[in-house]
Enzyme design. Structure first.
Site, mmCIF file in Angstrom:
data_model
loop_
_atom_site.group_PDB
_atom_site.id
_atom_site.type_symbol
_atom_site.label_atom_id
_atom_site.label_comp_id
_atom_site.label_asym_id
_atom_site.label_seq_id
_atom_site.Cartn_x
_atom_site.Cartn_y
_atom_site.Cartn_z
ATOM 1 N N GLU A 64 -21.517 47.896 5.054
ATOM 2 C CA GLU A 64 -21.703 49.311 4.728
ATOM 3 C C GLU A 64 -20.427 49.928 4.173
ATOM 4 O O GLU A 64 -19.336 49.353 4.271
ATOM 5 C CB GLU A 64 -22.164 50.077 5.974
ATOM 6 C CG GLU A 64 -23.542 49.677 6.410
ATOM 7 C CD GLU A 64 -24.071 50.476 7.587
ATOM 8 O OE1 GLU A 64 -25.254 50.338 7.882
ATOM 9 O OE2 GLU A 64 -23.299 51.231 8.228
ATOM 10 N N CYS A 73 -26.697 44.716 1.330
ATOM 11 C CA CYS A 73 -27.521 44.115 2.373
ATOM 12 C C CYS A 73 -27.153 42.657 2.601
ATOM 13 O O CYS A 73 -26.598 41.991 1.729
ATOM 14 C CB CYS A 73 -28.991 44.201 1.971
ATOM 15 S SG CYS A 73 -29.626 45.874 1.771
ATOM 16 N N GLU A 75 -29.122 39.990 2.819
ATOM 17 C CA GLU A 75 -29.834 39.049 1.962
ATOM 18 C C GLU A 75 -29.173 38.934 0.598
ATOM 19 O O GLU A 75 -28.985 37.836 0.070
ATOM 20 C CB GLU A 75 -31.298 39.480 1.787
ATOM 21 C CG GLU A 75 -32.080 39.535 3.086
ATOM 22 C CD GLU A 75 -32.049 40.887 3.797
ATOM 23 O OE1 GLU A 75 -33.011 41.189 4.510
ATOM 24 O OE2 GLU A 75 -31.057 41.637 3.638
#
Length: 160
Positions: A64, A73, A75
């Protein structure tokens, strides 16, 4: 007007122990890397582990940033690393574990929309599906044989 019916088949494992041994190991790596995520704003950690056809396992977690769109993210962190370091390898399986630091997360958490789009790009690139397993912190694990089950009518290069 014509109706179009879209169906997807997913498989539910009651817990980690029901998974095939190689998937169990992959999910354990996703859980380990999940706990190392940098998520000071959402307190929602996500870990991803991917098995490539050359036997290499790539992991990633969410990162973040105070400027929210600048984060990434789990993934996509993993898939873009695999694409940059192993551009000719195919992704065989992906395991994802996600959970809140503020409450117990037992519901399986699938990839977000942006991650689904990134994963489908790699399925198209490699001309082969990617098995995706996802879970919360504990509980059921859901398996999809391809991202196409999670993103029907996907956007791809054929429309460009």
């Amino acid at each position: 007007m014509k109706e179009i019916k879209i169906e997807s088949t997913l498989y539910v494992f009651e817990n980690l122990e029901e998974l095939p041994s190689e998937v169990f190991s992959l999910m354990k790596k996703a859980i380990e890397i999940r706990d190392k995520a940098y998520a000071p704003y959402s307190n929602f950690n996500v870990g991803a582990a991917m098995l490539l056809d050359n036997g290499v396992v790539i992991t990633g977690n969410n990162q973040e940033n105070a400027s929210y769109p600048s984060g990434l993210c789990a993934e996509r962190t993993a898939i873009y690393y695999a694409g940059s370091q192993y551009p000719n390898a195919k992704i065989i399986q992906m395991a994802i574990s996600a959970g809140s630091k503020n409450k117990e997360t037992i519901k399986p958490i699938p990839p977000c929309g942006a991650c689904r789009q990134a994963i489908v790009e790699y399925e198209i690139k490699q001309n082969a599906p990617i098995e995706i397993y996802f879970m919360g912190k504990v509980g059921n694990v859901i398996k999809s044989d391809s991202l196409a089950n999670l993103l029907p009518l996907g956007f791809d290069k054929s429309v460009l």
